[in-house]
Design an enzyme around this catalytic site. Structure first.
Site, mmCIF file in Angstrom:
data_model
loop_
_atom_site.group_PDB
_atom_site.id
_atom_site.type_symbol
_atom_site.label_atom_id
_atom_site.label_comp_id
_atom_site.label_asym_id
_atom_site.label_seq_id
_atom_site.Cartn_x
_atom_site.Cartn_y
_atom_site.Cartn_z
ATOM 1 N N ARG A 71 36.681 96.660 31.603
ATOM 2 C CA ARG A 71 37.401 97.937 31.677
ATOM 3 C C ARG A 71 38.437 98.064 30.558
ATOM 4 O O ARG A 71 38.645 99.153 30.007
ATOM 5 C CB ARG A 71 38.068 98.056 33.045
ATOM 6 C CG ARG A 71 38.701 99.419 33.343
ATOM 7 C CD ARG A 71 39.092 99.500 34.805
ATOM 8 N NE ARG A 71 39.635 100.804 35.162
ATOM 9 C CZ ARG A 71 40.926 101.061 35.314
ATOM 10 N NH1 ARG A 71 41.823 100.084 35.119
ATOM 11 N NH2 ARG A 71 41.351 102.254 35.659
ATOM 12 N N HIS A 75 38.576 101.235 28.079
ATOM 13 C CA HIS A 75 39.766 102.081 27.979
ATOM 14 C C HIS A 75 40.417 101.989 26.600
ATOM 15 O O HIS A 75 41.125 102.912 26.185
ATOM 16 C CB HIS A 75 40.774 101.711 29.064
ATOM 17 C CG HIS A 75 40.417 102.267 30.405
ATOM 18 N ND1 HIS A 75 41.353 102.554 31.387
ATOM 19 C CD2 HIS A 75 39.216 102.618 30.936
ATOM 20 C CE1 HIS A 75 40.734 103.043 32.454
ATOM 21 N NE2 HIS A 75 39.435 103.084 32.198
ATOM 22 N N ASN A 103 45.594 103.897 33.422
ATOM 23 C CA ASN A 103 45.898 102.464 33.306
ATOM 24 C C ASN A 103 47.034 101.972 34.199
ATOM 25 O O ASN A 103 47.065 100.795 34.562
ATOM 26 C CB ASN A 103 46.258 102.141 31.842
ATOM 27 C CG ASN A 103 45.083 102.339 30.903
ATOM 28 O OD1 ASN A 103 43.939 102.081 31.257
ATOM 29 N ND2 ASN A 103 45.361 102.816 29.701
ATOM 30 N N HIS A 202 30.035 99.321 37.059
ATOM 31 C CA HIS A 202 30.653 99.382 38.391
ATOM 32 C C HIS A 202 29.851 98.594 39.425
ATOM 33 O O HIS A 202 30.133 98.664 40.617
ATOM 34 C CB HIS A 202 30.814 100.837 38.837
ATOM 35 C CG HIS A 202 31.936 101.555 38.146
ATOM 36 N ND1 HIS A 202 32.238 102.878 38.354
ATOM 37 C CD2 HIS A 202 32.837 101.116 37.224
ATOM 38 C CE1 HIS A 202 33.271 103.222 37.602
ATOM 39 N NE2 HIS A 202 33.647 102.172 36.904
#
Length: 337
Positions: A71, A75, A103, A202
Site C-alpha cells: 500500500r 500511495h 494515509n 486486497h
C-alpha cells in the site's frame, strides 16, 4: 548468417527499454531516463537480498505488514510519481503526505522502510533510493505471502518535496464511485485491466470500520445497507462496526485467506462479500471490469501474471532519474545541502 554480437546487444537493450521506460501520464517524460532491474548490480549487488531479508523478518513478526508495504508503494506512486514523497515527515516547508485523508491513521510500515534504508546505508552509502526500496519491498511482500514474483525495474531517485493536496486528491478512496476510481487510475497512465488486477492486492491486509460503514447502514442516503452486500456477511460486519464508534476496528479484506496472496478476493466479490465499496463496484458497475473479476476468480495464474505486469507499470509512473531528485540518506527527510 548469425547476427553479430553488437546487433544482439542493441536489440536486447531496446527490448529492455521498451518494457521499463519510465513514463509520465499524458506523454513522454522528455528526459530519456529509464529504469532497469540491473541498476544496482555493480554499485550495490546485495541491495535486493537485504530488502528481501528484512521484509521476510518483518512478515514473520507481523503478517499484516506485507499488505501495508504494498500500500505504501501504491500511495507513493499516485502522488507525484514513484519518488518516495510519502515517506517524508513534516518539516520546514514540507507538509507530509502521511497527514492526508488516505494515509492518516492507516499508512504504516515506515519503520520497516527505515530498517531497510539503515542496512543499505551501511552496505553501500547513499546509493539505493527510498523510492526503489518501496518498489522492491512491495514485490517481496507479494512473494512472501504466496503471490507472483517479477523483476523490479530500478533507478528511481527520491523527491525533495511532498504534496499533501496531491495525496488527498489523487489516491482513490474506498467510497468513490467506479468512474471516479477509474479516472484516477487513468490519470496515472493505468487502465481498467490495471485497476482490477491491482485491486486484487486486497487479497491480503485489513481495513478500518470507518472505510466501509456506509455500506452497512446508509449506502445511498436512504438508511439502507448496500444491496450488493451479502446480508449474512453484512450482519457479521455490523457486529464489530457499529453506526457510531469503533472507527479504527480492523477487518480482513479477504475473510477466506487473509494472509495468503491468492484469487479469493475475486471469488468473494462474486459472492457479494467484498469488504469495501471500491471492491464490490468492480463487479456491479462496469461490464468489462466484471468480466475481469470473473476471469481472475476462475484463473489465479492469469491474475498473478497481470498483477505482476500492472505492478511494473505502476512502478514506472513518473520516476525521477538521472540528476533529478536525490538519494536520501534518511527516507524521512531530504538531505542537507
Amino acid at each position: 548468417m548469425a547476427p553479430s554480437t553488437s546487433f544482439v546487444f542493441v536489440f536486447v537493450l531496446l527490448a529492455l527499454s521498451s518494457v521499463c521506460f519510465s513514463h509520465r501520464p499524458g506523454g513522454g517524460d522528455g528526459y530519456g531516463g529509464y529504469l532497469y532491474p540491473q541498476f544496482y548490480d555493480h554499485s550495490c549487488p546485495m541491495a535486493q537480498d537485504i530488502v528481501k531479508s528484512i521484509v521476510a523478518k518483518a512478515f514473520a513478526k507481523e503478517p499484516r505488514i506485507a499488505a501495508s508495504l504494498i500500500r505504501l508503494h501504491f500511495h507513493d506512486c499516485f502522488v507525484k510519481g514513484c519518488d518516495a514523497s510519502l515517506l517524508l515527515d513534516s518539516s520546514g516547508k514540507i507538509a507530509s503526505e502521511k497527514r492526508s485523508n488516505p494515509n492518516r491513521n492507516s499508512a504504516r510500515g515506515f519503520e520497516v522502510i527505515d530498517e531497510i534504508k539503515s542496512a543499505l546505508e551501511k552496505e553501500c552509502p547513499q546509493t539505493v533510493s527510498c523510492a526503489d526500496i518501496l518498489a522492491i519491498a512491495s514485490r517481496d511482500s507479494t512473494v512472501v505471502t504466496g503471490g507472483p514474483s517479477w523483476e523490479v525495474p530500478l533507478g528511481r531517485r527520491d523527491s525533495r518535496g511532498a504534496s499533501l493536496s496531491g495525496s488527498n486528491n489523487h489516491i482513490p478512496a474506498p467510497n468513490n464511485t467506479f468512474q471516479t476510481i477509474l479516472t484516477r487510475f487513468m490519470r496515472q497512465g493505468l487502465d481498467i485491466v490495471d485497476l482490477v488486477a491491482l485491486s486484487g492486492s486486497h487479497t491480503i491486509g485489513n481495513s478500518r470500520c470507518t472505510s466501509f460503514r456506509q455500506r452497512l447502514y446508509n449506502q445511498s442516503g436512504n438508511a439502507e445497507p448496500d444491496p450488493s452486500l451479502d446480508p449474512s456477511y453484512a450482519a457479521e460486519l455490523r457486529g464489530r462496526c457499529p453506526r457510531s464508534g469503533g472507527d479504527q476496528n480492523l477487518f480482513v479484506l479477504d475473510f477466506v485467506s487473509p494472509t495468503k496472496f491468492d484469487n479469493y478476493y475475486f471469488k468473494n466479490l462474486l459472492a457479494g462479500k467484498g469488504l469495501l465499496n471500491s471492491d464490490q463496484v468492480l463487479l456491479t458497475k462496469n461490464q468489462q471490469s466484471a468480466e475481469l473479476v470473473r476471469t481472475y476468480a476462475e484463473n489465479s495464474e492469469l491474475f498473478f501474471e497481470q498483477f505482476a505486469k500492472s505492478m511494473v507499470k505502476m512502478g514506472n509512473i513518473s520516476p525521477l532519474t538521472g540528476s533529478r531528485g536525490e538519494i536520501r540518506k534518511n527516507c524521512r527527510r531530504v538531505n542537507k545541502n
